[in-house]
Design an enzyme around this catalytic site. Sequence first.
Site, PDB file in Angstrom:
ATOM      1  N   GLN A 201       0.770  -1.253   0.000  1.00 42.22           N
ATOM      2  CA  GLN A 201       0.000   0.000   0.000  1.00 42.22           C
ATOM      3  C   GLN A 201       0.799   1.300   0.000  1.00 42.22           C
ATOM      4  O   GLN A 201       0.483   2.236  -0.748  1.00 42.22           O
ATOM      5  CB  GLN A 201      -0.958   0.022   1.198  1.00 42.22           C
ATOM      6  CG  GLN A 201      -1.871   1.228   1.187  1.00 42.22           C
ATOM      7  CD  GLN A 201      -2.788   1.381   2.376  1.00 42.22           C
ATOM      8  OE1 GLN A 201      -3.315   2.441   2.607  1.00 42.22           O
ATOM      9  NE2 GLN A 201      -3.001   0.338   3.136  1.00 42.22           N
TER      10      GLN A 201
ATOM     11  N   GLU B 111       1.253  -1.295   8.205  1.00 38.64           N
ATOM     12  CA  GLU B 111       0.461  -0.162   8.665  1.00 38.64           C
ATOM     13  C   GLU B 111       0.369  -0.016  10.194  1.00 38.64           C
ATOM     14  O   GLU B 111       0.758   0.997  10.759  1.00 38.64           O
ATOM     15  CB  GLU B 111      -0.952  -0.285   8.073  1.00 38.64           C
ATOM     16  CG  GLU B 111      -1.991   0.663   8.625  1.00 38.64           C
ATOM     17  CD  GLU B 111      -1.741   2.115   8.241  1.00 38.64           C
ATOM     18  OE1 GLU B 111      -1.442   2.366   7.077  1.00 38.64           O
ATOM     19  OE2 GLU B 111      -1.847   2.985   9.128  1.00 38.64           O
TER      20      GLU B 111
ATOM     21  N   GLY C 182      -8.044  19.907  19.814  1.00 41.41           N
ATOM     22  CA  GLY C 182      -7.704  21.301  19.492  1.00 41.41           C
ATOM     23  C   GLY C 182      -8.154  22.205  20.625  1.00 41.41           C
ATOM     24  O   GLY C 182      -8.520  21.749  21.715  1.00 41.41           O
ATOM     25  N   GLY C 183      -8.168  23.498  20.352  1.00 46.54           N
ATOM     26  CA  GLY C 183      -8.534  24.469  21.375  1.00 46.54           C
ATOM     27  C   GLY C 183     -10.033  24.624  21.571  1.00 46.54           C
ATOM     28  O   GLY C 183     -10.481  25.302  22.493  1.00 46.54           O
TER      29      GLY C 183
ATOM     30  N   ASP D 206       0.562   3.780   5.966  1.00 43.25           N
ATOM     31  CA  ASP D 206       0.822   3.443   4.566  1.00 43.25           C
ATOM     32  C   ASP D 206       0.515   4.617   3.636  1.00 43.25           C
ATOM     33  O   ASP D 206       1.400   5.199   3.019  1.00 43.25           O
ATOM     34  CB  ASP D 206      -0.050   2.255   4.147  1.00 43.25           C
ATOM     35  CG  ASP D 206       0.563   0.938   4.604  1.00 43.25           C
ATOM     36  OD1 ASP D 206       1.774   0.898   4.836  1.00 43.25           O
ATOM     37  OD2 ASP D 206      -0.174  -0.040   4.714  1.00 43.25           O
TER      38      ASP D 206
HETATM   39  N1  CAO Z   1      11.658 -10.080  -9.472  1.00 51.92           N
HETATM   40  C1  CAO Z   1      12.300 -10.870  -8.602  1.00 51.92           C
HETATM   41  N2  CAO Z   1      12.253 -10.692  -7.271  1.00 51.92           N
HETATM   42  C2  CAO Z   1      11.514  -9.688  -6.828  1.00 51.92           C
HETATM   43  C3  CAO Z   1      10.817  -8.820  -7.683  1.00 51.92           C
HETATM   44  C4  CAO Z   1      10.905  -9.041  -9.050  1.00 51.92           C
HETATM   45  N3  CAO Z   1      10.282  -8.280  -9.926  1.00 51.92           N
HETATM   46  N4  CAO Z   1      10.166  -7.905  -6.926  1.00 51.92           N
HETATM   47  C5  CAO Z   1      10.451  -8.202  -5.653  1.00 51.92           C
HETATM   48  N5  CAO Z   1      11.260  -9.259  -5.598  1.00 51.92           N
HETATM   49  C6  CAO Z   1      11.837  -9.875  -4.404  1.00 51.92           C
HETATM   50  C7  CAO Z   1      12.901  -8.995  -3.782  1.00 51.92           C
HETATM   51  O1  CAO Z   1      14.122  -9.102  -4.423  1.00 51.92           O
HETATM   52  C8  CAO Z   1      12.903  -9.514  -2.367  1.00 51.92           C
HETATM   53  O2  CAO Z   1      13.631 -10.719  -2.310  1.00 51.92           O
HETATM   54  P1  CAO Z   1      14.802 -11.016  -1.241  1.00 51.92           P
HETATM   55  O3  CAO Z   1      14.200 -10.771   0.111  1.00 51.92           O
HETATM   56  O4  CAO Z   1      15.128 -12.431  -1.497  1.00 51.92           O
HETATM   57  O5  CAO Z   1      15.913 -10.100  -1.490  1.00 51.92           O
HETATM   58  C9  CAO Z   1      11.443  -9.776  -2.186  1.00 51.92           C
HETATM   59  O6  CAO Z   1      10.840  -9.997  -3.433  1.00 51.92           O
HETATM   60  C10 CAO Z   1      10.753  -8.520  -1.640  1.00 51.92           C
HETATM   61  O7  CAO Z   1      10.570  -8.767  -0.497  1.00 51.92           O
HETATM   62  P2  CAO Z   1      10.061  -7.876   0.695  1.00 51.92           P
HETATM   63  O8  CAO Z   1      10.905  -8.353   1.823  1.00 51.92           O
HETATM   64  O9  CAO Z   1      10.005  -6.446   0.434  1.00 51.92           O
HETATM   65  O10 CAO Z   1       8.566  -8.412   0.793  1.00 51.92           O
HETATM   66  P3  CAO Z   1       7.833  -9.069   2.013  1.00 51.92           P
HETATM   67  O11 CAO Z   1       6.528  -9.514   1.456  1.00 51.92           O
HETATM   68  O12 CAO Z   1       8.629 -10.093   2.731  1.00 51.92           O
HETATM   69  O13 CAO Z   1       7.622  -7.851   3.024  1.00 51.92           O
HETATM   70  C11 CAO Z   1       6.875  -5.653   3.606  1.00 51.92           C
HETATM   71  C12 CAO Z   1       6.635  -6.913   2.769  1.00 51.92           C
HETATM   72  C13 CAO Z   1       5.822  -4.654   3.227  1.00 51.92           C
HETATM   73  C14 CAO Z   1       6.730  -5.984   5.084  1.00 51.92           C
HETATM   74  C15 CAO Z   1       8.294  -5.102   3.323  1.00 51.92           C
HETATM   75  O14 CAO Z   1       8.433  -4.936   1.955  1.00 51.92           O
HETATM   76  C16 CAO Z   1       8.599  -3.798   4.021  1.00 51.92           C
HETATM   77  O15 CAO Z   1       8.842  -3.752   5.221  1.00 51.92           O
HETATM   78  N6  CAO Z   1       8.589  -2.693   3.264  1.00 51.92           N
HETATM   79  C17 CAO Z   1       8.965  -1.385   3.757  1.00 51.92           C
HETATM   80  C18 CAO Z   1       7.883  -0.793   4.592  1.00 51.92           C
HETATM   81  C19 CAO Z   1       6.570  -0.717   3.858  1.00 51.92           C
HETATM   82  O16 CAO Z   1       6.441  -0.153   2.803  1.00 51.92           O
HETATM   83  N7  CAO Z   1       5.536  -1.222   4.517  1.00 51.92           N
HETATM   84  C20 CAO Z   1       4.189  -0.979   4.043  1.00 51.92           C
HETATM   85  C21 CAO Z   1       3.564  -2.155   3.533  1.00 51.92           C
HETATM   86  S1  CAO Z   1       1.908  -1.818   3.187  1.00 51.92           S
HETATM   87  O17 CAO Z   1       1.136  -2.174   4.569  1.00 51.92           O
END
Ligand code: CAO
Length: 493
Positions: free
Chosen positions: A82, A204, A312-313, A233
Amino acid sequence: MAKRKNFAKAKTKAAKTKAAKAKPAAKKSAAKVVKLRAKKPAPKATAKAAAGGGLPKPTNRPFGQAGRALDGVKILDFTHVQSGPTCTQLLAYMGADVIKVERPGAGDITRGQLRDVPNADSLYFTMLNGSKRSITIDSKHPAGMDILNRLIKTCDVLVENFAPGALDRMGLTWEHIHKTNPRMIVASVKGFGPGPYEDCKVYENVAQCAGGAASTTGFREGPPLVTGAQIGDSGTGLHLALGIVAALYQRIRTGRGQRVLCAMQDGVLNLTRVKLRDQQRLAHGPLTEFSQFGEGIPFGAAVPRAGNDSGGGQPGWIVKCKGWENDPDAYLYFITQAPVWNEICDVIGEPSWKTDPDYATPKARLPRLKQIFARIEQFTMTMTKFEAMDLFNKHDIPCGPILSMKEIAEEQSLRTTGTVVEVDHPTRGKYLTVGNPIKLSDSPADVRRSPLLGEHTDEILRDVLGYSKQEIAAIRTSGAITAPEKPAKAQAA
Ligand code: CAO
């Protein structure tokens, strides 16, 4: 004032000493330059540019027909879930060409989350990815990385919200990106900024808790509460969009990109700043506008949850309206704004409160807020929230009906302004989305449906990156843009 004068004098003195210390030759040439500058008349073109601040002549095109604010800006959108998608969707609404990169065969995880229509992209995805193009690229495939590098060379901004370190692990470090395209802006959402939690994944509600929103939301007697508004988010996505636009503006001067980082904790705290204000006020005494004060309950060391107190106030509270017994949203937010206190007293039928020393001043009312709102509620329970809204507004008394999502979805004025937009989708049919809440008079919002997974892969490879038909065919067979084939056994099953 006197101090200022002395400072100016001291500065002049320091400058003189510095000049005296300078080498005579340097002194001479400096004097020459000054002389030359003084002699040279300002060229006409420079004077003109100064008058317009270097901007082009105002266009004669009618407002709304001069393109969109971000026309020509290309975004390499590596966002998911998101926070990041909120940001890039907003930029797309404002005219940027947003190229969403997704993993072949899978795509953004939200395409399949909270699905309501079988085999169609969920509303979770479609409402956050409108007006974008989708290309599938496996970033871990060498041919995929080649395409990404070409996109980096072509695009203006890379936006991502992967877990900390994921972009680096792909090989897309800031150093690599900056070397490949020094003009590129790299914008990231992370859960936390540098510090003890910087490596943590964040969603979030974690951000709402870490940013101070949860500890200050809810009722004093209950546990901390998260809010339905996605301030972690969508709120951080909004902050990031502002950072990107500012970086694009600075790039006009510097010619180079920069990194933009928005931590969700910071974004939430920015939106919860009034509570940090109250935390500091607490050191100087109780928070008198909190109903807790009126109830005689002592304050602790931290800002407490304040239920529906206004923050607020001008004290406010949620009061029941006609039908509250069956309708969970038959309520009105009522603000006892001091300048209209006399009107409030007249409308609710308590004219004596206008002069009664216990009610006549805001200070006198503070310990009696509970009782005052109970009396107002007695009155509002005799009418619907919309009738109450009409009546109070006739007297300039600020208040607002508690609108359900159903009422908002059906609200015609929101459709008219483009804040709620109906779009058509090839697999799920018509759906409502939230359009651009930021209205620009010369840049009408471009709100379109979200793309199917990889819908624009060929188009982007061809039109944006200039790959030939044969090259695209070769990329396709390489597996860099297609889903990995399922093993024969799994297929048979
Ligand atoms: N081709 C190949 N690999 C891909 C890719 C693509 N096109 N797009 C993504 N990937 C891979 C990445 O390389 C990564 O792999 P590795 O961990 O092996 O290096 C993985 O997919 C992405 O993983 P992620 O760790 O970002 O995803 P997740 O589902 O485990 O975690 C989230 C999700 C949201 C917790 C994490 O991305 C995060 O903390 N983001 C930052 C904070 C954020 O934006 N949070 C809001 C989320 S909305 O509520």
